[in-house]
Design a protein around this motif. Structure first.
Motif, PDB file in Angstrom:
ATOM      1  N   THR A 201       0.862  -1.181   0.000  1.00  0.00           N
ATOM      2  CA  THR A 201       0.000   0.000   0.000  1.00  0.00           C
ATOM      3  C   THR A 201       0.898   1.229   0.000  1.00  0.00           C
ATOM      4  N   LEU A 202       0.857   1.997  -1.095  1.00  0.00           N
ATOM      5  CA  LEU A 202       1.773   3.121  -1.272  1.00  0.00           C
ATOM      6  C   LEU A 202       0.998   4.331  -1.771  1.00  0.00           C
ATOM      7  N   ARG A 203       1.210   5.482  -1.109  1.00  0.00           N
ATOM      8  CA  ARG A 203       0.517   6.696  -1.525  1.00  0.00           C
ATOM      9  C   ARG A 203       1.437   7.903  -1.391  1.00  0.00           C
ATOM     10  N   GLY A 204       1.474   8.694  -2.453  1.00  0.00           N
ATOM     11  CA  GLY A 204       2.065  10.006  -2.386  1.00  0.00           C
ATOM     12  C   GLY A 204       3.568  10.081  -2.545  1.00  0.00           C
ATOM     13  N   TRP A 205       4.206   9.028  -3.084  1.00  0.00           N
ATOM     14  CA  TRP A 205       5.656   9.055  -3.237  1.00  0.00           C
ATOM     15  C   TRP A 205       6.037   9.413  -4.669  1.00  0.00           C
ATOM     16  N   SER A 206       7.311   9.704  -4.874  1.00  0.00           N
ATOM     17  CA  SER A 206       7.805  10.031  -6.206  1.00  0.00           C
ATOM     18  C   SER A 206       8.075   8.724  -6.951  1.00  0.00           C
ATOM     19  N   ASN A 207       7.024   8.180  -7.536  1.00  0.00           N
ATOM     20  CA  ASN A 207       6.884   6.826  -8.062  1.00  0.00           C
ATOM     21  C   ASN A 207       6.594   5.870  -6.894  1.00  0.00           C
ATOM     22  N   GLY A 208       5.449   5.210  -6.977  1.00  0.00           N
ATOM     23  CA  GLY A 208       5.109   4.243  -5.941  1.00  0.00           C
ATOM     24  C   GLY A 208       6.145   3.139  -5.905  1.00  0.00           C
ATOM     25  N   ILE A 209       6.318   2.466  -7.037  1.00  0.00           N
ATOM     26  CA  ILE A 209       7.389   1.489  -7.208  1.00  0.00           C
ATOM     27  C   ILE A 209       8.150   1.851  -8.474  1.00  0.00           C
ATOM     28  N   TYR A 210       9.438   2.072  -8.339  1.00  0.00           N
ATOM     29  CA  TYR A 210      10.306   2.349  -9.481  1.00  0.00           C
ATOM     30  C   TYR A 210      11.198   1.122  -9.644  1.00  0.00           C
ATOM     31  N   GLY A 211      10.834   0.252 -10.572  1.00  0.00           N
ATOM     32  CA  GLY A 211      11.558  -0.996 -10.745  1.00  0.00           C
ATOM     33  C   GLY A 211      11.882  -1.303 -12.185  1.00  0.00           C
ATOM     34  N   GLY A 212      11.976  -0.274 -13.028  1.00  0.00           N
ATOM     35  CA  GLY A 212      12.202  -0.508 -14.449  1.00  0.00           C
ATOM     36  C   GLY A 212      13.661  -0.624 -14.837  1.00  0.00           C
ATOM     37  N   ARG A 213      14.549  -0.142 -13.998  1.00  0.00           N
ATOM     38  CA  ARG A 213      15.952  -0.071 -14.401  1.00  0.00           C
ATOM     39  C   ARG A 213      16.770  -1.171 -13.728  1.00  0.00           C
ATOM     40  N   THR A 214      16.284  -2.382 -13.866  1.00  0.00           N
ATOM     41  CA  THR A 214      16.960  -3.552 -13.338  1.00  0.00           C
ATOM     42  C   THR A 214      16.871  -4.668 -14.366  1.00  0.00           C
ATOM     43  N   THR A 215      17.875  -5.514 -14.396  1.00  0.00           N
ATOM     44  CA  THR A 215      17.803  -6.714 -15.230  1.00  0.00           C
ATOM     45  C   THR A 215      17.111  -7.844 -14.498  1.00  0.00           C
ATOM     46  N   GLY A 216      16.788  -7.624 -13.227  1.00  0.00           N
ATOM     47  CA  GLY A 216      16.023  -8.600 -12.460  1.00  0.00           C
ATOM     48  C   GLY A 216      14.543  -8.497 -12.766  1.00  0.00           C
ATOM     49  N   ARG A 217      13.737  -9.072 -11.897  1.00  0.00           N
ATOM     50  CA  ARG A 217      12.290  -9.161 -12.111  1.00  0.00           C
ATOM     51  C   ARG A 217      11.572  -8.574 -10.913  1.00  0.00           C
ATOM     52  N   VAL A 218      10.580  -7.745 -11.185  1.00  0.00           N
ATOM     53  CA  VAL A 218       9.723  -7.186 -10.145  1.00  0.00           C
ATOM     54  C   VAL A 218       8.335  -7.777 -10.308  1.00  0.00           C
TER      55      VAL A 218
END
Length: 528
Positions: free
Chosen positions: A253-270
């Motif tokens: 549960t995430l509100r009001g952050w600068s991107n809730g989840i920023y996980g695009g710049r990884t070679t791993g998996r989100v």
């Protein structure tokens, strides 16, 4: 009150509590993936040989009078096969960054204890580098003091779990970029790292709703010296290039952050399985190829913007989803399954879903997207990714009052919409630009023919996300507390009351042992 149980021995009151993730609306393949992680975690998790009291044995001050700092880090770093328990009413002061690297698997059982950041401090709080089979459970990181902001990191080369992690308090934006910036040491509230290709950090029930100066970002219409410009605010969750394995976020549960989840710049998996995202700038979820958002709900409504900090949204705007693989996986498809998006009001942004130029292919399946904004649902920028870049929308419902069209996809051949109901004003094939109109697409009143969602009851994380009141959605006071009831008069309680589901470990094992192969073999474009 029932006796508190810890995740340890396999019998009696010390037996394992089942995880409290809401998985009812997660796809079949998603539930299979969760079960597989649980199986692997249990394989690496040993029997804890001893229980250590953080207060009685380690001598940590539970009143917050004396910082625990080096004492906690040093004690934890020497442990193996031990369970460290904290009192349920404990307050433990952190005045400097604590790094702990245990020798073997450990269980940190917080029982709701708070780790408190002092006023005015901007710091890393805890960095826990844990062996496979370790568990962190029921801790609160409290940054509610004025000017306090922190970053928590949990890392592993094995398979570990972190359950019920709460970040409490408001994080102010700071001028941390540009020639006069301070180069902030805090990038996000939480930064999990899976440091090997087969490593998994699974985080269940992460809650960070305190809000921030959401929307602050460099604005090209104002000089760089403008005090409200070039501001930086922390992300909710950051997954970067250090991750080679999988970060599995269950019911965040995430509100009001600068991107809730920023996980695009990884070679791993989100993997985002379930969860609720509200008014995060610049995107609710920002992920890349090979990653998935499954069974989540997202709300865009600037009428319910945080009541703290500047309100300038800046030039990037606000999105439900951005597919961003600039330094990550540009070849595998990103997937959005069983999600619910409600876009009521937002001042800036090109669309609800945006594929960046560096991003590859993607799938939107069994999703309900409600668009009341003056922008299309999906934009796809001309790709520079090296492989297939097509976007598929399948078996979904797109409705609302927007007249800005459905897609604006550029130079991504073979993109297609199929089996989807589009209930927008005066909608028709001309609203689909850059994508083929496949079988089973219907518009407005034609939708009664039966096209659209294959399973309307399995969309989003539950609850009526569009009915949140401004007073409940905006921040007030010093942050959302760690102790809360599902029946309290707040939106998290209301959502949790509708979606919380106890899923026993035995059930997880059954899915893992008997269903993984069958479920994982389901086609990406089939109904669920």
């Amino acid at each position: 009150m029932a006796e508190s149980r810890t995740f340890g021995d396999e019998s009696g009151l010390d037996g394992p509590d089942p995880p409290t993730a809401s998985v009812e609306r997660v796809s079949l393949e998603g539930r299979a993936a969760m079960a597989d992680v649980e199986r692997r975690f249990q394989q690496q998790r040993p029997q804890m040989q001893r229980t250590v009291s953080a207060v009685d044995d380690l001598g940590l001050d539970p009143t917050g009078g004396t910082p625990i700092n080096g004492d906690f880090g040093a004690a934890l770093s020497g442990m193996s096969n031990a369970r460290i328990t904290f009192p349920s009413d404990g307050t433990f002061a952190l005045s400097e960054h604590v790094t702990a690297i245990p020798e073997g698997p450990v269980e940190i059982i917080g029982n709701g204890s708070s780790f408190v950041i002092p006023a005015g401090e901007e710091m890393k709080s805890l960095t826990l580098v844990l062996p496979g089979g370790s568990l962190v459970r029921n801790i609160v990181i409290d940054q509610s003091a004025e000017g306090a902001v922190q970053e928590l990191s949990i890392q592993s080369e094995g398979v570990i779990r972190a359950d019920n992690i709460t970040i409490k308090g408001y994080a102010p934006a700071k001028s941390n970029v540009g020639p006069t910036g301070t180069n902030s040491s805090v990038d996000s509230m939480f930064s999990p790292i899976a440091r090997a290709s087969d490593a998994v950090v699974r985080v269940t029930n992460l809650t960070a709703v305190g809000g921030t100066a959401a929307g602050t970002h460099d604005d090209p219409d104002k000089p760089e010296s403008a005090p409200e410009n070039r501001l930086g605010a922390p992300m909710g969750v950051w997954v970067g290039q250090s991750t080679e394995g999988t970060i599995q976020l269950v019911n965040p549960t995430l509100r009001g952050w600068s991107n809730g989840i920023y996980g695009g710049r990884t070679t791993g998996r989100v993997e985002v399985r379930g969860g609720t995202f509200l008014n995060n700038f610049n995107a609710q979820t920002r992920i890349g190829g090979g990653s998935v958002v499954d069974g989540a709900s997202m709300l865009l409504d600037d009428r319910q913007w945080s009541d703290k900090g500047p309100y300038n949204i800046g030039h990037q705007g606000v999105y439900a989803v951005r597919v961003d693989a600039k330094y990550g996986n540009q070849t595998d498809p990103v997937q959005f399954l069983n999600i619910k998006v409600v876009a009521n009001s937002m001042r800036s942004g090109a669309s609800l879903f945006e594929w960046e130029s560096e991003s590859g292919p993607g799938i939107i399946r069994n999703c309900h997207i409600t668009n009341h904004l003056d922008r299309p649902v999906i934009t796809g920028r001309p790709p520079s990714a090296p492989a297939a870049t097509n976007i598929l929308v399948n078996q979904s419902l797109i409705d609302g009052s927007s007249s800005a069209g459905v897609t604006n996809i550029q130079n991504r051949p073979q993109s297609r919409i199929q089996g989807t109901c589009i209930q927008l004003p005066n909608s028709g094939p001309d609203d689909i630009n850059g994508a083929q109109v496949g079988e089973g697409v219907s518009f407005s009143k034609q939708c009664k023919s039966g096209s659209g969602l294959t399973n309307p009851k399995k969309v989003g994380s539950g609850g009526n996300i569009s009915s949140l009141s401004a007073s409940n959605a905006s921040y007030s006071g010093t942050g959302y507390g760690a102790q809360r009831s599902a029946n309290q008069g707040n939106w998290i309680g209301q959502l949790a009351a509708g979606v919380a589901q106890i899923m026993a470990l035995g059930f997880l094992f059954l899915i893992s042992l008997f269903g993984v192969v069958i479920l994982a073999a389901k086609s990406l474009i089939s109904g669920d």
